[in-house]
Design a protein around this motif. Structure first.
Motif, short mmCIF file in Angstrom:
data_model
loop_
_atom_site.label_atom_id
_atom_site.label_comp_id
_atom_site.label_asym_id
_atom_site.label_seq_id
_atom_site.Cartn_x
_atom_site.Cartn_y
_atom_site.Cartn_z
N ASP A 112 43.38 22.68 30.70
CA ASP A 112 44.68 23.12 31.20
C ASP A 112 44.90 22.85 32.68
OD1 ASP A 112 44.17 25.66 32.98
OD2 ASP A 112 42.91 25.96 31.24
N SER A 154 48.86 30.24 30.54
CA SER A 154 48.18 28.95 30.67
C SER A 154 46.79 29.15 31.27
CB SER A 154 48.99 28.00 31.54
OG SER A 154 48.27 26.80 31.79
N THR A 198 48.40 24.06 34.47
CA THR A 198 48.37 25.24 35.34
C THR A 198 48.76 24.89 36.76
OG1 THR A 198 46.62 26.21 33.96
CG2 THR A 198 46.94 27.15 36.14
N TYR A 242 47.62 26.07 26.07
CA TYR A 242 47.04 24.73 25.93
C TYR A 242 46.46 24.48 24.54
CZ TYR A 242 45.23 20.31 27.65
OH TYR A 242 44.99 18.97 27.83
#
Length: 457
Positions: A168, A208, A172, A95
């Motif tokens: 994120d 992530s 995710t 990210y």
């Protein structure tokens, strides 16, 4: 007569409209478009607040944003707080690099960059409707799958955390929803490439957000168990998936070892978060005074000691605290578990003044949890095998947050699966369409035999 003809025509149009959306190929684009439109509209109202000029631009991704700023300015993957400190592994890499790209295209901390990130989040969140649909359809039937896909499109938490927060969450959720969907059907893959692809996807998901790591061995074990029941080479296939995951994350682990001179496979911030939730302050679940970003004294220590030594000190202080106050630690851990599933932390007036949305969140989250439990009961009573991955996930994933600090944003990686259980609690299962491992394996073997193929080991 005219009224009757009008009714017939209207019913015909409704039937045509319904028939047009019977296929996922037609239904899912409509759901994704609706979800994206909602999120882009909300993002338009939130981008200005995120990009507003403050001394640290903390609302623009906090640690993610500060690392992206360092990358943008040419300082490498470093500086997880406002001062330009050295290399870091406090946050995972995907990210921040996406944010860096937005900064390079639209400028550092600009409104355009903020909207670009929120729009990207909205796209990730909208696309999550697709794995949600297929994942639920595999095990609960078409009706529940449609409810789940539309539910995610309109889900308040999915909208809020994607369209108003630079973090994120949405990425995710999408990646892990794809992993979870793949894990449900992984045992049908008779080629190693399928298992390797799953492992690689899981490795990307870990880069992530490493919080999903606890679910990997158990999702693999469930898939491997199904292969073993069919008489396939389950150990080999599980090993292929695990090796692929390691290959994907290995370059990041090597970078951390070289930059920080200590072993950091994914990220190193656990003991800072643990200390924040377990040093005696329970006024809120995650006291800001425990973090360098919001405490000048802690920031001074971070700069003077460096990341590795600072986090080692938090480790030592945390272990000492648990040994000294084990009963307190057990009590506050149970309190965090309650908050994770109900959003309740305290009725203290000063706390509620600080967190005014906790009361409505309490009703909403508690209602969701009750529906989730109803879904679990219905699912287990009808088809416990297909329910098992969901049960494993909601049991294991929250454990680190029970130990550190808990709030609704930490549920986002598994919120699609929670929603699936909620949907089953509302509409139930369709047993005739639910996924039966033995039947699917027999069908695959028959098809392979008719084609003259043998499953690859």
């Amino acid at each position: 007569m005219t009224t009757l003809l009008a009714r017939i025509e209207r019913n015909t149009l409704l039937n045509r409209l319904r028939d047009n959306f019977d296929s996922p190929i037609k239904l899912l684009p409509a759901i994704v478009f609706c979800a994206l439109a909602i999120r882009l509209l909300v993002a338009a109202f939130c981008a200005g607040d995120i990009a507003k000029a403050t001394f640290d631009h903390g609302d623009f991704g906090a640690e993610m944003g500060w690392v992206a700023r360092a990358l943008y300015l040419g300082h490498g993957y470093s500086a997880p707080f406002l001062p330009m400190t050295g290399p870091t592994a406090l946050v995972p890499p995907i990210y921040p690099y996406l944010m860096t790209m937005a900064f390079k295209v639209f400028g550092l901390y600009t409104v355009q960059a903020a909207y670009a990130m929120l729009a990207l989040n909205g796209l990730f969140s909208a696309l999550t409707c697709i794995p949600v649909y297929f994942s639920v359809r595999n095990v609960a039937g078409e009706r529940a799958a449609r409810w789940a896909a539309w539910g995610w499109a309109l889900y308040p938490f999915a909208i809020y955390f994607s369209a108003s927060q630079v973090w994120d969450y949405a990425l995710t959720s999408l990646l892990f929803a794809c992993c979870f969907w793949a894990a449900q059907v992984l045992h049908r893959s008779h080629r190693s490439i399928g298992w390797a692809a799953f492992g690689a996807l899981f490795g990307i998901t870990l880069l992530s957000n490493p919080s999903v790591l606890t679910s990997l061995p158990f999702l693999l074990m469930i898939a491997g168990w199904r292969v073993r029941r069919a008489g396939g080479p389950w150990i080999r296939r599980m090993a292929v998936a695990l090796l692929a995951t390691i290959i994907v994350v290995l370059p990041w682990s090597i970078r951390n070892q070289r930059a920080l001179h200590t072993a950091v496979p994914l990220r190193d911030g656990f003991w800072l978060e643990f200390y924040a939730g377990n040093h005696g302050d329970t006024s809120v679940t995650n006291p800001p005074e425990a973090h360098p970003a919001s405490n000048a004294y802690e920031m001074k220590k971070w700069v003077e000691m460096g990341e590795t030594a600072y986090l080692q000190e938090k480790h030592d202080l945390s272990i000492h605290f648990i040994r000294q106050y084990p009963i307190y630690f057990a009590g506050v851990t149970l309190r965090r578990a309650l908050r994770y599933w109900t959003s309740f932390w305290s009725f203290n007036p000063s706390y509620l003044k600080r967190e005014p949305f906790d009361i409505p969140n309490w009703f909403f989250c508690t209602g969701l949890t009750l529906l989730m439990l109803r879904g679990i009961r219905r699912w287990v009573s009808q088809d416990w095998r297909s329910a098992m991955p969901y049960l494993v996930l909601i049991t294991l994933f929250p454990i680190p947050y029970y130990l550190t600090h808990a709030s609704m944003d930490y549920r986002q990686p598994i919120e699609p699966q929670i929603l699936a259980l909620v949907v089953v609690g509302i509409v139930g299962l369709q047993p005739q369409e639910s996924y039966e491992p033995e039947e699917m394996e027999e069908e695959f073997d028959v098809d392979a035999a008719e084609a003259g193929l043998q499953p690859a080991n």
